[in-house]
Motif scaffolding. Sequence first.
Motif, short mmCIF file in Angstrom:
data_model
loop_
_atom_site.label_atom_id
_atom_site.label_comp_id
_atom_site.label_asym_id
_atom_site.label_seq_id
_atom_site.Cartn_x
_atom_site.Cartn_y
_atom_site.Cartn_z
N TRP A 115 57.76 69.21 31.64
CA TRP A 115 57.52 68.24 30.57
C TRP A 115 56.39 67.29 30.97
CZ3 TRP A 115 57.42 63.01 29.77
CH2 TRP A 115 57.41 62.58 28.43
N VAL A 116 56.40 66.85 32.21
CA VAL A 116 55.35 65.95 32.68
C VAL A 116 54.01 66.68 32.73
CG1 VAL A 116 54.58 64.39 34.49
CG2 VAL A 116 57.02 64.61 34.01
N VAL A 117 54.02 67.94 33.16
CA VAL A 117 52.79 68.72 33.19
C VAL A 117 52.18 68.81 31.79
CG1 VAL A 117 51.86 71.06 33.50
CG2 VAL A 117 53.37 70.07 35.23
N GLU A 118 53.03 68.99 30.79
CA GLU A 118 52.55 69.17 29.42
C GLU A 118 52.25 67.87 28.70
OE1 GLU A 118 55.53 71.52 27.51
OE2 GLU A 118 55.13 73.30 28.71
N HIS A 119 52.99 66.82 29.03
CA HIS A 119 52.86 65.57 28.27
C HIS A 119 52.39 64.38 29.11
CE1 HIS A 119 54.96 67.48 24.91
NE2 HIS A 119 55.83 67.93 25.79
N GLY A 120 52.36 64.55 30.42
CA GLY A 120 52.00 63.44 31.28
C GLY A 120 50.50 63.18 31.30
N SER A 121 50.11 62.18 32.05
CA SER A 121 48.71 61.82 32.15
C SER A 121 48.34 61.56 33.60
CB SER A 121 48.42 60.57 31.32
OG SER A 121 49.20 59.47 31.76
N ASP A 122 47.12 61.94 33.92
CA ASP A 122 46.51 61.60 35.20
C ASP A 122 47.40 61.84 36.40
OD1 ASP A 122 44.34 60.88 33.68
OD2 ASP A 122 44.91 58.78 33.56
N GLU A 123 47.75 60.76 37.10
CA GLU A 123 48.47 60.89 38.37
C GLU A 123 49.83 61.55 38.20
OE1 GLU A 123 49.83 58.11 42.17
OE2 GLU A 123 48.76 57.24 40.47
N TYR A 124 50.56 61.19 37.14
CA TYR A 124 51.88 61.76 36.93
C TYR A 124 51.80 63.27 36.76
CZ TYR A 124 53.20 56.92 36.00
OH TYR A 124 53.41 55.57 36.10
N GLN A 125 50.83 63.73 36.01
CA GLN A 125 50.67 65.17 35.78
C GLN A 125 50.33 65.90 37.08
OE1 GLN A 125 47.22 66.81 33.49
NE2 GLN A 125 48.80 67.27 31.97
N SER A 126 49.46 65.31 37.88
CA SER A 126 49.08 65.92 39.14
C SER A 126 50.28 66.04 40.08
CB SER A 126 47.98 65.10 39.81
OG SER A 126 46.82 65.05 39.00
N VAL A 127 51.06 64.97 40.16
CA VAL A 127 52.26 64.98 41.00
C VAL A 127 53.24 66.04 40.50
CG1 VAL A 127 54.31 63.66 41.67
CG2 VAL A 127 52.06 62.58 41.73
N ALA A 128 53.41 66.12 39.19
CA ALA A 128 54.34 67.09 38.61
C ALA A 128 53.93 68.52 38.94
CB ALA A 128 54.44 66.89 37.11
N ARG A 129 52.63 68.81 38.88
CA ARG A 129 52.15 70.17 39.20
C ARG A 129 52.51 70.53 40.65
NH1 ARG A 129 49.13 72.70 35.60
NH2 ARG A 129 48.07 71.52 33.94
N LEU A 130 52.29 69.60 41.55
CA LEU A 130 52.59 69.86 42.96
C LEU A 130 54.07 70.10 43.17
CD1 LEU A 130 50.25 67.29 44.72
CD2 LEU A 130 50.32 69.74 45.17
N ARG A 131 54.90 69.26 42.58
CA ARG A 131 56.34 69.39 42.77
C ARG A 131 56.89 70.64 42.10
NH1 ARG A 131 58.48 63.10 42.05
NH2 ARG A 131 57.24 62.25 43.76
N LEU A 132 56.36 70.96 40.92
CA LEU A 132 56.81 72.18 40.23
C LEU A 132 56.44 73.41 41.06
CD1 LEU A 132 57.99 73.62 37.79
CD2 LEU A 132 55.74 73.46 36.68
N ALA A 133 55.25 73.42 41.61
CA ALA A 133 54.84 74.55 42.45
C ALA A 133 55.74 74.67 43.67
CB ALA A 133 53.39 74.38 42.89
N GLY A 134 56.18 73.54 44.22
CA GLY A 134 57.09 73.57 45.36
C GLY A 134 58.43 74.19 45.02
N VAL A 135 58.95 73.83 43.85
CA VAL A 135 60.24 74.41 43.41
C VAL A 135 60.08 75.91 43.19
CG1 VAL A 135 61.97 74.42 41.58
CG2 VAL A 135 61.01 72.25 42.36
N LEU A 136 58.99 76.31 42.53
CA LEU A 136 58.76 77.73 42.26
C LEU A 136 58.54 78.51 43.55
CD1 LEU A 136 56.42 77.25 39.18
CD2 LEU A 136 58.73 78.23 39.14
N LEU A 137 57.91 77.89 44.53
CA LEU A 137 57.73 78.53 45.84
C LEU A 137 59.10 78.78 46.48
CD1 LEU A 137 56.08 79.49 48.27
CD2 LEU A 137 55.84 77.08 48.95
N ASP A 138 59.98 77.80 46.41
CA ASP A 138 61.33 77.97 46.96
C ASP A 138 62.07 79.11 46.27
OD1 ASP A 138 60.94 75.91 48.72
OD2 ASP A 138 62.01 74.41 47.52
#
Length: 217
Positions: A115-138
Amino acid sequence: MAYDLEEQEQIASLKAFWNKFGNLITWLAIIVLGSYAAYNYWNYYQRNTAAEASGLYEEMQKSLAAKDNTKVQRIAADIESKYARSAYAQMSALAAAKSAFDANDMKTAKARLQWVVEHGSDEYQSVARLRLAGVLLDEKAYDEALTALGGEVLPQFAGAVADRKGDVLVAQNKVAEARSAYQAALDAMAKNDPARQLVQLKLEAIGGTAATPKAAA
């Protein structure tokens, strides 16, 4: 009341002017007054909305401290539905994702981050991408993790994104590509970045050698 000839001419001119432009003037006045009223209402609405969202976010912080994931998710959904355009919606979604992750609810964690990746802005979106990738990696969803990292991020996150890409590529046994990703991470990181040492260790562990960093200190 009697008017002299000059006054009568002035009155006649005023009437003619009003007959020609009166409706236009009236509508312009209505638009101006309406815009002013709307502006005042919008400011009031923004202040009121921010106060309500802030209150809910504070309540969420208490629920996070109590490790009450059910309540955290309920509050996050409430903020998302009512105050989606506020910064509180993005902050609460990231916090709720962490709460869900800690509760081993990966589906909810991914949904909040997406949701943050799709609707967030700037820093929040960047953080969300990193964290989402971490979950998917796990979860060993490697292609999805790389997709999450493929979107635009702020420049200050470039090193962390490249580092995470390296982790995913190592998991896929794509060693040469992983080396390039780790080197890209080092190139993007400042010399005093505390994460550099870990990236260098990972690079050396797969047979790479850290080159002279390109980033400024």
